[in-house]
Write an enzyme that holds these catalytic residues in place. Structure first.
Site, PDB file in Angstrom:
ATOM      1  N   LYS A  77       9.195  -1.372 -25.255  1.00 50.67           N
ATOM      2  CA  LYS A  77      10.020  -0.523 -24.649  1.00 50.67           C
ATOM      3  C   LYS A  77      11.540  -0.590 -24.624  1.00 50.67           C
ATOM      4  O   LYS A  77      11.716  -1.902 -24.584  1.00 50.67           O
ATOM      5  CB  LYS A  77       9.608   0.057 -23.275  1.00 50.67           C
ATOM      6  CG  LYS A  77       8.143   0.582 -23.173  1.00 50.67           C
ATOM      7  CD  LYS A  77       7.999   1.862 -23.779  1.00 50.67           C
ATOM      8  CE  LYS A  77       6.500   2.443 -23.782  1.00 50.67           C
ATOM      9  NZ  LYS A  77       5.446   1.635 -24.601  1.00 50.67           N
ATOM     10  N   ASP A  78      12.321   0.270 -25.076  1.00 48.68           N
ATOM     11  CA  ASP A  78      13.870   0.042 -25.395  1.00 48.68           C
ATOM     12  C   ASP A  78      14.275  -0.378 -23.943  1.00 48.68           C
ATOM     13  O   ASP A  78      13.876   0.121 -22.948  1.00 48.68           O
ATOM     14  CB  ASP A  78      14.458   1.080 -25.975  1.00 48.68           C
ATOM     15  CG  ASP A  78      15.715   0.774 -26.550  1.00 48.68           C
ATOM     16  OD1 ASP A  78      16.759   0.203 -25.966  1.00 48.68           O
ATOM     17  OD2 ASP A  78      15.966   1.019 -27.836  1.00 48.68           O
TER      18      ASP A  78
END
Length: 359
Positions: A77-78
């Site tokens: 996940k960013d």
């Protein structure tokens, strides 16, 4: 992802910016299974702000007093977001440290359960997004029509810009690796993925330009929705037409590797012709030499439960879900030109690099 790749729904209908703050990009993992309730792995559901997955995993390992290899997670996940995702921690003695000691302003424990196995990569059903676009410019009627068109027809299932690294240099680095430059194992995996993604996007771009990305060509290989299973080629039929219209199956494109393309006739000619120009031949040869096998990926992506609402005159919120491996940014791209405002917003303490992986 190259800005030159064609859009399926026509010219942009808006300009905007997103990720002005982490709260403007919310991502929740959709779990693929329930915890077993017993075992040596503590399954944690965490909400983190402005923190990438690798940085969170390192913090969890420090908290638990275990090596980082003892931490499992399903997807990357960013860090430019508020995200909810699962992590597993291998604790053979089944003694969990104090959960309160893991809590912080940017990391919250939402749930903890015991589980039988380490959480493997890819063990998620998908991701649910809530995105806020700010400074939206464009005619509201045209914007709302475009949202409806995307909901009805879907979008090209391009690999997003995250796959290609900052400055888009992952493909160039992959070519250097194929030419003999030594890379660390984790870099090698990332660069192989970027090389495959570049070739796939080229094939898909050709089909978008020809407006046949969401319908079958002669010799098509079909992918079942929600799985990696493929079948075909087989003669066109009313049954295939009905399944295509119902989004039960999708046309597919190549994830390059050793072996023969499965497509035939027109579909195969399109794929081969799209991968003639440089650097495609070198990428193809490099991937084949690694021993990766030919695989397929759906050309079409349909956002699920796509909804929108105007928070203010120039602020638009979008909500939708995507399967694992799909990119929210390719949905936004079909709306228009949307700038990423995150680069100058987040502190370096959240981790030095953003994730080079899917949304």
């Amino acid at each position: 992802m190259s800005d030159e790749l064609p859009r399926a729904h026509g010219a942009p209908v808006l300009t905007a910016r997103f990720r002005a703050s982490p709260e403007d990009f919310r991502v929740d993992e959709i779990d693929a299974f329930e915890a077993t309730g017993s075992g040596e792995h503590l399954l944690l559901t965490l909400e983190k702000r402005a923190m990438n997955t690798a940085f969170a995993a390192k913090r969890i390992a420090q908290w638990a007093g275990v090596p980082e290899l003892a931490i499992g997670y399903a997807g990357l996940k960013d860090r430019h977001a508020v995200t909810r995702q699962r992590f597993s921690v291998h604790l053979p003695k089944r003694v969990a440290p104090d959960l309160a000691a893991l809590q912080s302003e940017d990391l919250h424990v939402l749930e903890s359960q015991w589980h039988a196995k380490k959480l493997p990569r890819g063990a998620l059903a998908g991701n649910r997004f809530v995105l806020v676009l700010r400074d939206v410019q464009g005619q509201r009627d045209a914007i709302e029509r475009r949202v409806q068109e995307i909901a009805a027809r879907g979008v090209p299932n391009y690999f997003g810009e995250q796959r290609f690294g900052r400055g888009g240099d992952n493909v160039a680095n992959a070519l250097a690796m194929f030419a003999g430059r030594r890379m660390r194992r984790e870099q090698r995996t990332m660069l192989l993925s970027a090389a495959r993604s570049e070739l796939f996007n080229r094939v898909l771009g050709v089909r978008v330009a020809a407006d046949n990305w969401d319908r079958g060509l002669e010799g098509e290989v079909w992918m079942l929705d929600g799985s990696r299973s493929v079948f075909g080629p087989e003669p066109w039929s009313d049954a295939l037409a009905a399944r295509l219209a119902a989004f039960d199956i999708h046309p597919s494109g190549p994830l390059w590797g050793a072996g023969e393309l499965r497509t035939a006739s027109t579909a195969r000619h399109v794929e081969e012709s799209a991968l003639i120009d440089d650097p495609a031949p070198a990428l193809r040869a490099g991937l084949e030499a690694t021993g990766l096998k030919q695989e397929r990926r759906a050309l079409r992506l349909k956002p699920q439960q796509l909804q929108h609402r105007w928070l203010q005159d120039e602020v638009l919120e979008l909500q939708f879900a995507l399967p694992a491996g799909a990119y929210a940014t390719v949905v936004l791209r079909e709306l228009g030109d949307i700038g990423n405002a995150s680069a100058a917003q987040l502190p370096a303490s959240a981790g030095e690099r953003g994730e080079a992986a899917s949304d």
